[in-house]
Design a protein around this motif. Structure first.
Motif, PDB file in Angstrom:
ATOM      1  N   GLN A   1      73.872  52.171  89.280  1.00 39.41           N
ATOM      2  CA  GLN A   1      72.775  53.118  89.442  1.00 39.41           C
ATOM      3  C   GLN A   1      71.489  52.385  89.785  1.00 39.41           C
ATOM      4  O   GLN A   1      71.389  51.170  89.658  1.00 39.41           O
ATOM      5  N   GLU A   2      70.509  53.137  90.223  1.00 40.49           N
ATOM      6  CA  GLU A   2      69.268  52.528  90.700  1.00 40.49           C
ATOM      7  C   GLU A   2      68.418  51.993  89.553  1.00 40.49           C
ATOM      8  O   GLU A   2      67.767  50.957  89.684  1.00 40.49           O
ATOM      9  N   THR A   3      68.387  52.707  88.439  1.00 40.89           N
ATOM     10  CA  THR A   3      67.578  52.276  87.298  1.00 40.89           C
ATOM     11  C   THR A   3      68.379  52.408  86.007  1.00 40.89           C
ATOM     12  O   THR A   3      69.292  53.222  85.894  1.00 40.89           O
ATOM     13  N   TYR A   4      68.005  51.578  85.026  1.00 38.11           N
ATOM     14  CA  TYR A   4      68.671  51.566  83.726  1.00 38.11           C
ATOM     15  C   TYR A   4      67.603  51.689  82.634  1.00 38.11           C
ATOM     16  O   TYR A   4      66.563  51.015  82.697  1.00 38.11           O
ATOM     17  N   ASN A   5      67.854  52.531  81.654  1.00 35.63           N
ATOM     18  CA  ASN A   5      66.936  52.706  80.529  1.00 35.63           C
ATOM     19  C   ASN A   5      67.354  51.805  79.373  1.00 35.63           C
ATOM     20  O   ASN A   5      68.511  51.825  78.954  1.00 35.63           O
ATOM     21  N   VAL A   6      66.391  51.026  78.871  1.00 45.31           N
ATOM     22  CA  VAL A   6      66.656  50.036  77.828  1.00 45.31           C
ATOM     23  C   VAL A   6      65.748  50.300  76.637  1.00 45.31           C
ATOM     24  O   VAL A   6      64.538  50.492  76.802  1.00 45.31           O
ATOM     25  N   LEU A   7      66.332  50.301  75.446  1.00 45.16           N
ATOM     26  CA  LEU A   7      65.557  50.453  74.208  1.00 45.16           C
ATOM     27  C   LEU A   7      65.670  49.184  73.384  1.00 45.16           C
ATOM     28  O   LEU A   7      66.771  48.686  73.139  1.00 45.16           O
ATOM     29  N   PHE A   8      64.514  48.649  72.955  1.00 46.43           N
ATOM     30  CA  PHE A   8      64.473  47.507  72.046  1.00 46.43           C
ATOM     31  C   PHE A   8      64.100  48.019  70.661  1.00 46.43           C
ATOM     32  O   PHE A   8      63.090  48.712  70.499  1.00 46.43           O
ATOM     33  N   LEU A   9      64.896  47.650  69.680  1.00 42.18           N
ATOM     34  CA  LEU A   9      64.696  48.124  68.317  1.00 42.18           C
ATOM     35  C   LEU A   9      64.410  46.980  67.357  1.00 42.18           C
ATOM     36  O   LEU A   9      65.033  45.926  67.440  1.00 42.18           O
ATOM     37  N   CYS A  10      63.475  47.188  66.456  1.00 36.85           N
ATOM     38  CA  CYS A  10      63.322  46.312  65.299  1.00 36.85           C
ATOM     39  C   CYS A  10      62.830  47.182  64.151  1.00 36.85           C
ATOM     40  O   CYS A  10      62.849  48.407  64.246  1.00 36.85           O
ATOM     41  N   THR A  11      62.382  46.568  63.109  1.00 40.61           N
ATOM     42  CA  THR A  11      61.988  47.359  61.948  1.00 40.61           C
ATOM     43  C   THR A  11      60.606  47.973  62.121  1.00 40.61           C
ATOM     44  O   THR A  11      60.448  49.182  62.079  1.00 40.61           O
ATOM     45  N   GLY A  12      59.589  47.127  62.350  1.00 39.61           N
ATOM     46  CA  GLY A  12      58.216  47.615  62.382  1.00 39.61           C
ATOM     47  C   GLY A  12      57.690  47.997  63.744  1.00 39.61           C
ATOM     48  O   GLY A  12      56.679  48.694  63.849  1.00 39.61           O
ATOM     49  N   ASN A  13      58.329  47.517  64.823  1.00 35.98           N
ATOM     50  CA  ASN A  13      57.882  47.792  66.200  1.00 35.98           C
ATOM     51  C   ASN A  13      56.409  47.394  66.395  1.00 35.98           C
ATOM     52  O   ASN A  13      55.662  48.059  67.098  1.00 35.98           O
ATOM     53  N   SER A  14      56.037  46.266  65.780  1.00 35.29           N
ATOM     54  CA  SER A  14      54.648  45.826  65.914  1.00 35.29           C
ATOM     55  C   SER A  14      54.501  44.545  66.728  1.00 35.29           C
ATOM     56  O   SER A  14      53.396  44.190  67.126  1.00 35.29           O
ATOM     57  N   ALA A  15      55.634  43.839  67.002  1.00 32.25           N
ATOM     58  CA  ALA A  15      55.510  42.569  67.722  1.00 32.25           C
ATOM     59  C   ALA A  15      56.715  42.311  68.630  1.00 32.25           C
ATOM     60  O   ALA A  15      56.632  42.435  69.853  1.00 32.25           O
ATOM     61  N   ARG A  16      57.852  41.948  68.053  1.00 30.14           N
ATOM     62  CA  ARG A  16      59.005  41.514  68.855  1.00 30.14           C
ATOM     63  C   ARG A  16      59.469  42.555  69.860  1.00 30.14           C
ATOM     64  O   ARG A  16      59.624  42.261  71.057  1.00 30.14           O
TER      65      ARG A  16
ATOM     66  N   THR B   1      58.325  33.345  70.070  1.00 31.89           N
ATOM     67  CA  THR B   1      59.117  34.577  70.123  1.00 31.89           C
ATOM     68  C   THR B   1      59.108  35.161  71.528  1.00 31.89           C
ATOM     69  O   THR B   1      60.139  35.585  72.052  1.00 31.89           O
ATOM     70  N   TYR B   2      57.943  35.165  72.148  1.00 34.71           N
ATOM     71  CA  TYR B   2      57.826  35.665  73.517  1.00 34.71           C
ATOM     72  C   TYR B   2      58.711  34.849  74.460  1.00 34.71           C
ATOM     73  O   TYR B   2      59.440  35.408  75.286  1.00 34.71           O
ATOM     74  N   GLY B   3      58.654  33.516  74.344  1.00 32.37           N
ATOM     75  CA  GLY B   3      59.426  32.657  75.227  1.00 32.37           C
ATOM     76  C   GLY B   3      60.925  32.856  75.080  1.00 32.37           C
ATOM     77  O   GLY B   3      61.665  32.913  76.068  1.00 32.37           O
ATOM     78  N   MET B   4      61.387  32.975  73.842  1.00 33.01           N
ATOM     79  CA  MET B   4      62.812  33.180  73.599  1.00 33.01           C
ATOM     80  C   MET B   4      63.264  34.519  74.168  1.00 33.01           C
ATOM     81  O   MET B   4      64.322  34.630  74.807  1.00 33.01           O
ATOM     82  N   MET B   5      62.444  35.555  73.957  1.00 30.19           N
ATOM     83  CA  MET B   5      62.815  36.879  74.446  1.00 30.19           C
ATOM     84  C   MET B   5      62.771  36.933  75.973  1.00 30.19           C
ATOM     85  O   MET B   5      63.618  37.565  76.610  1.00 30.19           O
TER      86      MET B   5
END
Length: 285
Positions: free
Chosen positions: A116-131, A244-248
């Motif tokens: 497909q042309e586009t894919y929807n991606v969700l990133f999950l963590c506990t607080g959703n404040s950084a990672r 964390t940014y670099g690893m991700m």
């Protein structure tokens, strides 16, 4: 497979909760689930879960391995494969019309899962404040329009995005105008966009409770240490956010380079799990 083994397996799967547990573990692949994650996803009490896991273990449908203080459970797909072979033995010789739908359905599992042309991606963590917020920003830029990323938390931070995370993203020329903490409930309703991939980025190695997303999207655990929990002076804390940014970023770059149109589901899941093991911080930001 002997008849008695088949009977034991059928008995284990004849109860609704055990069937739900086994199907969840099949969907989880090699990563599997801890007992706590299974209980959370299926809304099952721990004592009920333990009893049903014991039946599945005895039937050989589930395997377990200790992981620190937790025990991780995985589906023993070899047993279910043997069970299907036992059931279908001689089927096509006498009634090919019965076997064809089963073969056709099995073949779909090895087809390319998405083209497909586009894919929807969700990133999950506990607080959703950084990672997960950083992962969302990286994916939306690295994805070049092919991937649309969102992020959420199982218990979103009441204080909103961490200022170090926002500052880092702005310094790296990410658009932060819409950056906010969100509950994963926003993406679980009927009106939410259909998700193609769900990645958890909390750190199980640190005994952190990680949200588990139910349903059909392809998923993997890409755990990274929580920079918000870093102790030390200001420079050390900012360094943790940069790492964390670099690893991700490295993981997301590996993901966006995958030939999704040519990988079958089994191969793709293996690739997703392997990406979650990448620890390299990459080049300097």
């Amino acid at each position: 497979m002997e008849k008695i083994s088949a009977t034991t397996a059928f008995f284990a799967l004849s109860q609704e909760t055990r069937l739900d547990i086994f199907r969840l573990l099949v969907q989880s692949g090699e990563l599997g689930r801890t007992a706590g994650e299974i209980a959370q996803t299926l809304d099952v009490r721990q004592n009920t879960l333990s009893n049903n896991l014991a039946v599945l273990l005895k039937a050989g449908l589930v395997a377990r391995a200790r992981e620190g203080r937790n025990i991780r459970y995985t589906a023993n797909t070899e047993t279910i494969r043997d069970l299907l072979s036992f059931l279908l033995e001689g089927c096509c010789q006498s009634r090919p019309d019965l076997c064809h739908p089963l073969i056709e359905r099995s073949a779909k599992l090895t087809e390319a899962p998405m083209a497909q042309e586009t894919y929807n991606v969700l990133f999950l963590c506990t607080g959703n404040s950084a990672r997960s917020l950083m992962a969302e920003a990286i994916m939306n830029r690295e994805g070049l329009g092919k991937f649309r990323a969102v992020s959420a938390g199982s218990m979103p931070s009441e204080n909103g995005p961490h200022p170090y995370a926002v500052e880092l993203l702005e310094n790296l020329n990410h658009d932060t105008s819409g950056t906010r903490t969100k509950s994963w409930a926003e993406f679980a309703g009927a009106e939410a966009p259909k998700l193609d991939f769900v990645f958890t980025v909390c750190d199980k190695a640190a005994a952190e409770v990680c949200p588990v997303w139910p349903g059909q999207p392809m998923s993997a655990h890409w755990g990274v240490p929580d920079p918000v929990a870093t102790s030390g002076n200001e420079a050390e804390k900012r360094l943790a956010f940069a790492q964390t940014y670099g690893m991700m970023r490295n993981r997301i770059s590996a993901f966006t380079s995958l030939p999704l149109e040519t990988l079958d589901k089994f191969s793709l899941q293996k690739q997703l799990d392997e990406i979650g093991q990448i620890k390299d911080l990459g080049t300097d930001l």
